[in-house]
Design an enzyme around this catalytic site. Sequence first.
Site, PDB file in Angstrom:
ATOM      1  N   ARG A  61      47.928  72.194 -29.711  1.00 18.95           N
ATOM      2  CA  ARG A  61      48.060  71.408 -30.946  1.00 18.95           C
ATOM      3  C   ARG A  61      49.366  71.748 -31.664  1.00 18.95           C
ATOM      4  O   ARG A  61      50.027  70.897 -32.231  1.00 18.95           O
ATOM      5  CB  ARG A  61      46.847  71.639 -31.864  1.00 18.95           C
ATOM      6  CG  ARG A  61      47.020  71.031 -33.247  1.00 18.95           C
ATOM      7  CD  ARG A  61      45.730  70.905 -34.060  1.00 18.95           C
ATOM      8  NE  ARG A  61      44.742  71.927 -33.826  1.00 18.95           N
ATOM      9  CZ  ARG A  61      44.841  73.208 -34.264  1.00 18.95           C
ATOM     10  NH1 ARG A  61      45.888  73.600 -34.953  1.00 18.95           N
ATOM     11  NH2 ARG A  61      43.883  74.066 -33.992  1.00 18.95           N
ATOM     12  N   TYR A 113      53.305  46.726 -42.772  1.00 21.66           N
ATOM     13  CA  TYR A 113      52.127  46.616 -41.908  1.00 21.66           C
ATOM     14  C   TYR A 113      50.867  46.823 -42.761  1.00 21.66           C
ATOM     15  O   TYR A 113      50.810  47.746 -43.578  1.00 21.66           O
ATOM     16  CB  TYR A 113      52.221  47.657 -40.792  1.00 21.66           C
ATOM     17  CG  TYR A 113      50.939  47.779 -40.006  1.00 21.66           C
ATOM     18  CD1 TYR A 113      50.372  46.666 -39.392  1.00 21.66           C
ATOM     19  CD2 TYR A 113      50.284  48.997 -39.887  1.00 21.66           C
ATOM     20  CE1 TYR A 113      49.180  46.763 -38.687  1.00 21.66           C
ATOM     21  CE2 TYR A 113      49.097  49.112 -39.182  1.00 21.66           C
ATOM     22  CZ  TYR A 113      48.551  47.982 -38.586  1.00 21.66           C
ATOM     23  OH  TYR A 113      47.378  48.092 -37.896  1.00 21.66           O
ATOM     24  N   ASP A 187      60.408  52.851 -42.172  1.00 19.74           N
ATOM     25  CA  ASP A 187      59.630  52.532 -40.982  1.00 19.74           C
ATOM     26  C   ASP A 187      60.542  51.681 -40.099  1.00 19.74           C
ATOM     27  O   ASP A 187      60.823  50.524 -40.406  1.00 19.74           O
ATOM     28  CB  ASP A 187      58.347  51.784 -41.374  1.00 19.74           C
ATOM     29  CG  ASP A 187      57.448  51.522 -40.173  1.00 19.74           C
ATOM     30  OD1 ASP A 187      57.985  51.399 -39.052  1.00 19.74           O
ATOM     31  OD2 ASP A 187      56.215  51.419 -40.353  1.00 19.74           O
ATOM     32  N   LYS A 212      54.809  50.530 -30.144  1.00 14.39           N
ATOM     33  CA  LYS A 212      55.505  49.252 -30.051  1.00 14.39           C
ATOM     34  C   LYS A 212      56.702  49.358 -29.088  1.00 14.39           C
ATOM     35  O   LYS A 212      56.501  49.597 -27.924  1.00 14.39           O
ATOM     36  CB  LYS A 212      55.900  48.802 -31.455  1.00 14.39           C
ATOM     37  CG  LYS A 212      54.746  48.890 -32.474  1.00 14.39           C
ATOM     38  CD  LYS A 212      53.589  48.022 -32.053  1.00 14.39           C
ATOM     39  CE  LYS A 212      52.437  47.917 -33.017  1.00 14.39           C
ATOM     40  NZ  LYS A 212      51.830  49.123 -33.530  1.00 14.39           N
TER      41      LYS A 212
HETATM   42  O1  P1T Z   1      49.157  51.181 -34.688  1.00 18.52           O
HETATM   43  P1  P1T Z   1      49.909  52.425 -35.009  1.00 18.52           P
HETATM   44  O2  P1T Z   1      50.603  53.060 -33.840  1.00 18.52           O
HETATM   45  O3  P1T Z   1      49.093  53.409 -35.800  1.00 18.52           O
HETATM   46  O4  P1T Z   1      51.131  51.998 -35.973  1.00 18.52           O
HETATM   47  C1  P1T Z   1      50.969  51.479 -37.259  1.00 18.52           C
HETATM   48  C2  P1T Z   1      52.178  50.649 -37.627  1.00 18.52           C
HETATM   49  C3  P1T Z   1      53.162  51.225 -38.403  1.00 18.52           C
HETATM   50  N1  P1T Z   1      54.273  50.522 -38.764  1.00 18.52           N
HETATM   51  C4  P1T Z   1      54.451  49.253 -38.358  1.00 18.52           C
HETATM   52  C5  P1T Z   1      55.680  48.517 -38.788  1.00 18.52           C
HETATM   53  C6  P1T Z   1      53.492  48.629 -37.552  1.00 18.52           C
HETATM   54  O5  P1T Z   1      53.716  47.359 -37.177  1.00 18.52           O
HETATM   55  C7  P1T Z   1      52.311  49.343 -37.186  1.00 18.52           C
HETATM   56  C8  P1T Z   1      51.238  48.705 -36.368  1.00 18.52           C
HETATM   57  N2  P1T Z   1      51.305  47.314 -36.304  1.00 18.52           N
HETATM   58  C9  P1T Z   1      50.473  46.497 -35.593  1.00 18.52           C
HETATM   59  C10 P1T Z   1      49.439  46.936 -34.866  1.00 18.52           C
HETATM   60  C11 P1T Z   1      50.763  45.055 -35.705  1.00 18.52           C
HETATM   61  O6  P1T Z   1      50.289  44.249 -34.862  1.00 18.52           O
HETATM   62  O7  P1T Z   1      51.509  44.676 -36.608  1.00 18.52           O
END
Ligand code: P1T
Length: 396
Positions: A61, A113, A187, A212
């Site tokens: 961890r 998001y 972000d 992504k």
């Molecule tokens: O899903 P996760 O890996 O926890 O990420 C969250 C997140 C953070 N910042 C941005 C700009 C994002 O687009 C996302 C997650 N977004 C999607 C799942 C979506 O379809 O927009």
Amino acid sequence: MQPTLTCENGRHMPDRFETLAVHAGAEPDPHTGAVVPAIQMSTTFKQDGVGGLRSGFEYGRSGNPTRLALEEAIAALEGATHGLAYASGLAATQNIFYLLQPGDRLLMSDDVYGGTWRLADKVWRRYGIETDALDLRDLDAVAAALSADHAPRMVWLETPSNPMLKVVDISAVARLAAVAGALTVVDNTFATPYLQQPLALGADLALHSATKYLGGHSDVIGGLIATRSDELAERLRFHQNAAGAVPSPFDCFLIMRGIRTLAVRMERASANASALALWLADRPEVERVHYPGLPSHPAAELVARQMRQPGAMLGFEMRGGETAARRFAGATRLFTLAESLGAVESLIELPAPMTHASVADSPLAVPPSLVRLSVGIEDVGDLRADLEVAFSASAS
Ligand code: P1T
């Protein structure tokens, strides 16, 4: 021409992004010669006497060799000195929120998001952190918010934003925040470090949903943070271990494998999106296209200054409203109707009932007629033909 080599943290690093993306965190193993970093599954590491750590690793961890390779890679790509990896983008977001104290205010873009807003508004508010949404493109409003009584300690921007593709001037906001003693977090998920380098523009922290573009293949959930601040990195690393939302070694391996091809994927996807945005702007069924690469985008000049290319995310509002949008999103074949973004395959979704359902009735609510495309690396003619068929099908 060969890339020039610079020495950072005692290691030789090529300084052109495409080369870094292939090599960062992936030196051949000195023992076996393996070109690909090993997936180290061991959860614990032998000590030479109590507290005598052979290689700096103690418990999985706190740190793991495969995770370290990924953390070095994201630090290199963001022009940072520290990288940290997490189990998801929201776990990384959560870790940044741990930098705040009860009673602090957080100033957030009014388009992010949905899950980011939900975490701030529904979870952290209960622990005494107030989040205000503001259109951060309005620099006078940002300056006023930062000089108000009880000013925010952190400014959170997404640019380009999810899903409206708003573009915020990172260096202008970071300058205002620094003067007010607030941290700037960007972000950088939509842009990726290939298209935009927030730390070089003055941000304190760059964050990614590695799920992504960095992963790039819709097969891993992960989050990453990069910073040039030793102090912030130390505080983040404490919470990374203390709260424990770390990624598995296999997930780290997958994200690193995605990173190797980031530059070529972004080139292709961004070119595809630019072509589709121009085409969509001329469609009679389309009311408005949101794409940072269109000359009509309100921040076209800033996009040219701040980003290498406009990226591969686009949105458009249908003239026929929500009904037409729902029909359209259900009629594509190549564009898969699904949440998420940033992979090789093209995806389509409606933010209002899907990714941004949690911001309904908030200042971040998005138009129900908005269709969001994550444009992949397929043949652009095939993608256009797919949308054309969907327009016909949704009209009938
Ligand atoms: O899903 P996760 O890996 O926890 O990420 C969250 C997140 C953070 N910042 C941005 C700009 C994002 O687009 C996302 C997650 N977004 C999607 C799942 C979506 O379809 O927009």
